[in-house]
Design an enzyme around this catalytic site. Structure first.
Site, PDB file in Angstrom:
ATOM      1  N   ASP A  18     -48.004  26.487  56.335  1.00 22.49           N
ATOM      2  CA  ASP A  18     -46.944  26.183  55.376  1.00 22.49           C
ATOM      3  C   ASP A  18     -46.794  24.688  55.112  1.00 22.49           C
ATOM      4  O   ASP A  18     -46.533  24.274  53.986  1.00 22.49           O
ATOM      5  CB  ASP A  18     -45.622  26.763  55.924  1.00 22.49           C
ATOM      6  CG  ASP A  18     -44.484  26.633  54.931  1.00 22.49           C
ATOM      7  OD1 ASP A  18     -44.672  27.045  53.772  1.00 22.49           O
ATOM      8  OD2 ASP A  18     -43.408  26.122  55.306  1.00 22.49           O
ATOM      9  N   LYS A  33     -39.109  23.924  61.820  1.00 18.93           N
ATOM     10  CA  LYS A  33     -37.856  24.387  61.217  1.00 18.93           C
ATOM     11  C   LYS A  33     -36.796  24.393  62.314  1.00 18.93           C
ATOM     12  O   LYS A  33     -37.112  24.451  63.497  1.00 18.93           O
ATOM     13  CB  LYS A  33     -38.014  25.807  60.675  1.00 18.93           C
ATOM     14  CG  LYS A  33     -39.118  25.917  59.629  1.00 18.93           C
ATOM     15  CD  LYS A  33     -38.573  26.285  58.279  1.00 18.93           C
ATOM     16  CE  LYS A  33     -39.671  26.381  57.246  1.00 18.93           C
ATOM     17  NZ  LYS A  33     -39.425  25.596  56.046  1.00 18.93           N
ATOM     18  N   GLU A  58     -37.102  19.953  59.777  1.00 17.07           N
ATOM     19  CA  GLU A  58     -36.070  20.561  58.930  1.00 17.07           C
ATOM     20  C   GLU A  58     -34.998  21.138  59.835  1.00 17.07           C
ATOM     21  O   GLU A  58     -35.317  21.663  60.905  1.00 17.07           O
ATOM     22  CB  GLU A  58     -36.669  21.689  58.081  1.00 17.07           C
ATOM     23  CG  GLU A  58     -37.704  21.196  57.098  1.00 17.07           C
ATOM     24  CD  GLU A  58     -38.301  22.308  56.235  1.00 17.07           C
ATOM     25  OE1 GLU A  58     -37.685  23.380  56.126  1.00 17.07           O
ATOM     26  OE2 GLU A  58     -39.382  22.085  55.683  1.00 17.07           O
ATOM     27  N   HIS A  62     -46.354  19.613  46.029  1.00 10.29           N
ATOM     28  CA  HIS A  62     -45.235  18.854  45.453  1.00 10.29           C
ATOM     29  C   HIS A  62     -44.948  17.556  46.202  1.00 10.29           C
ATOM     30  O   HIS A  62     -44.300  16.667  45.669  1.00 10.29           O
ATOM     31  CB  HIS A  62     -43.980  19.734  45.327  1.00 10.29           C
ATOM     32  CG  HIS A  62     -43.238  19.964  46.602  1.00 10.29           C
ATOM     33  ND1 HIS A  62     -43.610  20.903  47.520  1.00 10.29           N
ATOM     34  CD2 HIS A  62     -42.134  19.364  47.121  1.00 10.29           C
ATOM     35  CE1 HIS A  62     -42.757  20.869  48.541  1.00 10.29           C
ATOM     36  NE2 HIS A  62     -41.857  19.954  48.324  1.00 10.29           N
ATOM     37  N   HIS A 118     -49.018  19.676  52.913  1.00 10.49           N
ATOM     38  CA  HIS A 118     -48.259  18.437  52.690  1.00 10.49           C
ATOM     39  C   HIS A 118     -48.583  17.330  53.692  1.00 10.49           C
ATOM     40  O   HIS A 118     -48.764  16.176  53.315  1.00 10.49           O
ATOM     41  CB  HIS A 118     -46.760  18.731  52.754  1.00 10.49           C
ATOM     42  CG  HIS A 118     -46.313  19.860  51.871  1.00 10.49           C
ATOM     43  ND1 HIS A 118     -46.811  20.055  50.601  1.00 10.49           N
ATOM     44  CD2 HIS A 118     -45.411  20.854  52.062  1.00 10.49           C
ATOM     45  CE1 HIS A 118     -46.230  21.114  50.070  1.00 10.49           C
ATOM     46  NE2 HIS A 118     -45.391  21.623  50.919  1.00 10.49           N
ATOM     47  N   LYS A 143     -43.502  13.191  45.032  1.00 13.23           N
ATOM     48  CA  LYS A 143     -42.329  12.472  45.544  1.00 13.23           C
ATOM     49  C   LYS A 143     -42.540  10.972  45.374  1.00 13.23           C
ATOM     50  O   LYS A 143     -43.603  10.445  45.724  1.00 13.23           O
ATOM     51  CB  LYS A 143     -42.109  12.794  47.034  1.00 13.23           C
ATOM     52  CG  LYS A 143     -41.642  14.233  47.279  1.00 13.23           C
ATOM     53  CD  LYS A 143     -41.376  14.462  48.759  1.00 13.23           C
ATOM     54  CE  LYS A 143     -41.178  15.932  49.051  1.00 13.23           C
ATOM     55  NZ  LYS A 143     -39.804  16.386  49.048  1.00 13.23           N
ATOM     56  N   ARG A 191     -39.681  40.739  35.199  1.00  8.12           N
ATOM     57  CA  ARG A 191     -39.839  42.183  35.322  1.00  8.12           C
ATOM     58  C   ARG A 191     -38.579  42.933  34.907  1.00  8.12           C
ATOM     59  O   ARG A 191     -38.600  44.118  34.683  1.00  8.12           O
ATOM     60  CB  ARG A 191     -40.122  42.487  36.794  1.00  8.12           C
ATOM     61  CG  ARG A 191     -41.178  43.524  36.978  1.00  8.12           C
ATOM     62  CD  ARG A 191     -41.470  43.691  38.425  1.00  8.12           C
ATOM     63  NE  ARG A 191     -40.758  42.678  39.233  1.00  8.12           N
ATOM     64  CZ  ARG A 191     -40.612  42.768  40.542  1.00  8.12           C
ATOM     65  NH1 ARG A 191     -41.093  43.786  41.190  1.00  8.12           N
ATOM     66  NH2 ARG A 191     -39.983  41.822  41.230  1.00  8.12           N
TER      67      ARG A 191
HETATM   68  C1  BG6 Z   1     -42.667  24.042  51.049  1.00  9.40           C
HETATM   69  C2  BG6 Z   1     -42.668  24.937  52.248  1.00  9.40           C
HETATM   70  O1  BG6 Z   1     -43.956  23.894  50.540  1.00  9.40           O
HETATM   71  O2  BG6 Z   1     -42.158  22.777  51.415  1.00  9.40           O
HETATM   72  C3  BG6 Z   1     -41.267  25.059  52.833  1.00  9.40           C
HETATM   73  O3  BG6 Z   1     -43.134  26.226  51.872  1.00  9.40           O
HETATM   74  C4  BG6 Z   1     -40.712  23.664  53.135  1.00  9.40           C
HETATM   75  O4  BG6 Z   1     -41.251  25.848  53.998  1.00  9.40           O
HETATM   76  C5  BG6 Z   1     -40.832  22.801  51.911  1.00  9.40           C
HETATM   77  O5  BG6 Z   1     -39.354  23.824  53.507  1.00  9.40           O
HETATM   78  C6  BG6 Z   1     -40.417  21.370  52.231  1.00  9.40           C
HETATM   79  O6  BG6 Z   1     -40.358  20.664  51.038  1.00  9.40           O
HETATM   80  P1  BG6 Z   1     -39.274  19.535  50.851  1.00  9.40           P
HETATM   81  O7  BG6 Z   1     -39.585  18.949  49.508  1.00  9.40           O
HETATM   82  O8  BG6 Z   1     -37.935  20.209  50.917  1.00  9.40           O
HETATM   83  O9  BG6 Z   1     -39.475  18.593  51.975  1.00  9.40           O
END
Ligand code: BG6
Length: 496
Positions: A235, A340, A216, A178, A240, A182, A46
């Site tokens: 989230d 978290k 985390e 994602h 995941h 891994k 943008r």
């Molecule tokens: C993301 C979440 O999809 O995955 C984040 O939105 C999280 O909140 C993250 O911290 C964790 O991914 P990774 O690869 O750091 O374990």
């Protein structure tokens, strides 16, 4: 499958994901010679930036990430792939000018549109791309990579799917999680299906329960705007962690081909016993971090983070118990949790086996007889460990726990970021590590009753001090002998 040259069009190219993951991943792929000749990366932004300004930005992103490994001459080669397209994705001109740009011969007619943008913009962006015939596959393939979250709940996910299916066929859609990129997550399937020893034991007859913990130590940082509307259940758990669970529980797929794998994963999700609304409190727990100390540093609680409303009840910790009603897993509880600002950052799948009959040892001094555990360390420690009970040397009959370690990586083997693998799979047209819509839908069906109950109970949310292992939620466990496992080393007191 061979990777084919393409134009990667990145929406949200100046955002956080692009800075810390996408651009460094493209750079690494280029350095490793994995990007086919002719592959270009076209950033949509943008801000009225020149090409020079964009190159300087990307250079900074990569330098920040790889620090001393940065090489100016390597970057110059990579920079030849980078382009900047000025445009506001809310404005129709952004797409008409993009269509003109993409007609230039330097851009491959194969195009992958990566949507690293707010989920509320997914539908509009796709509509505009479609209107401008940018999904037209007459001269080359067109694929769309969609970041999570896919929807906000079951209903919104279905509505989004309905809308985008007007513009795209399912084989053009790459829903990214994602975690599937891994290496240690892919190792779960290798560990299970390339080794014969555990398969006969991998069921309700021998396994007591399974735990998955993703903790985390970081807080929500600058992501308050997104996170407060999402919370830990949406989230991490809905996406995941449920994906990790499917890989641990699924039947062996007939091949590694995308549909075979997704068929098995979706069967697991469909076998999960629905949580009735009245049973939500017996199956799920939520809490929010209060201030505390993480790694020796005092940190704020969630409500003091920037952009968080004072009355927010968004959970930063969520745990749940699930049962899988199929022949293999009937009656085995599955415990999942994420949080978290916890004591330590780690992702571990812990599989606890049943106690052996102890009659044989009845007249001995055995004080510690641990159950066998299989621990799959996803990150930061990447490992596969099997804990066994062995005799302690000496005259007495005492035991201790010893751990067999099949490490994932040797010290000279390089770590590859999940995004490198996934970005390359898009070029290859390999969708096995991307989610099919029915997986997303089934995952929402599992968590929806919990989210609905939590949304209706707005007057209280438990807290836990930042830097702790989370709130006291032991009521989720079926037996007194079950508890959250926090360590990858044997937890038995006289273990070595
Ligand atoms: C993301 C979440 O999809 O995955 C984040 O939105 C999280 O909140 C993250 O911290 C964790 O991914 P990774 O690869 O750091 O374990």
């Amino acid at each position: 499958m061979a990777a084919e040259a393409c134009t990667y069009v990145i929406f949200g190219a100046t955002g956080n994901l692009s800075r810390i993951k996408l651009m460094p991943a493209f750079y690494h792929l280029d350095v490793a010679g994995q990007l086919p000749e002719g592959t270009k990366i076209l950033a949509i932004g943008r801000r009225e930036w020149t090409q020079e300004k964009w190159l300087a930005e990307v250079k900074e992103m990569i330098q920040t990430k790889i620090k001393d490994a940065f090489d100016e001459s390597v970057f110059e080669q990579f920079a030849a792939r980078l382009h900047y397209h000025f445009g506001d994705l809310q404005q129709p001109e952004c797409y008409s000018t993009l269509a003109i740009t993409l007609e230039q011969p330097q851009f491959s007619p194969n195009a992958a549109f990566y949507l690293s943008i707010s989920p509320s913009d997914f539908g509009n962006v796709m509509e505009q791309l479609s209107k401008n015939k940018l999904f037209d596959e007459q001269f080359g393939w067109k694929r769309v990579v969609i970041e999570k979250p896919f929807g906000y709940d079951l209903e919104s996910a279905q509505a989004l799917q309905k809308r985008i299916s007007h513009y795209l066929s399912e084989d053009q859609i790459y829903r990214i999680d994602h975690y599937l990129g891994k290496g240690t997550v892919q190792n779960v399937s290798v560990f299970r299906f390339a080794n014969v020893m555990l398969e006969p034991l991998w069921n309700r007859h021998y396994i007591d329960h399974i735990q998955i913990t993703h903790s985390e130590s970081i807080g929500i940082g600058e992501r308050g705007g997104y996170y407060d509307g999402s919370g830990a259940m949406r989230d991490m758990l809905q996406s995941h962690l449920l994906q990790l669970l499917t890989l641990v529980l699924m039947e062996p797929p007939t091949s590694m081909e995308a549909e075979a794998l997704r068929d098995e994963k979706v069967k697991v999700l469909k076998s999960i016993r629905p949580i009735a609304k009245e049973a939500v409190h017996a199956h799920a727990y939520r809490a929010q971090y209060a201030n505390g100390t993480v790694n020796g540093e005092h940190v704020n609680g969630y409500l003091q983070e920037s952009g968080i409303p004072q009355e927010s009840i968004t959970e930063t910790y969520a745990s749940m118990k699930l049962y899988v009603d199929n022949w293999r897993w009937q009656g085995v509880p599955m415990y999942l949790r994420t949080g978290k600002r916890m004591k330590k950052a780690q992702s571990v799948i812990s599989i606890c086996f049943r106690q052996p009959p102890l009659h044989f040892f009845r007249d001995t001094e055995i004080h510690c007889m641990s159950q066998n555990w299989v621990l799959l360390g996803i990150q930061p420690e990447e490992c596969v460990r099997i804990e066994m009970t062995v005799k302690e040397p000496g005259l007495e009959m005492k035991t201790r726990t010893s751990s067999l370690d099949a490490s994932f990586r040797n010290s000279d083997e390089k770590a590859i970021d999940a995004y490198e693998d996934l970005l390359l799979d898009v070029l290859k047209g390999d969708r096995s590590l991307f989610l099919r819509f029915d997986e997303v839908e089934e995952a929402w069906k599992i968590v929806d009753p919990i989210l609905q109950t939590w949304a209706s109970e707005r007057d209280y949310v438990a807290t836990y001090p930042a830097g702790s292992w989370g709130p006291e939620d032991s009521r989720l466990f079926d037996k007194e002998s079950q508890a959250w496992r926090t360590s990858l080393t044997p937890e038995c007191p006289n273990a070595k």
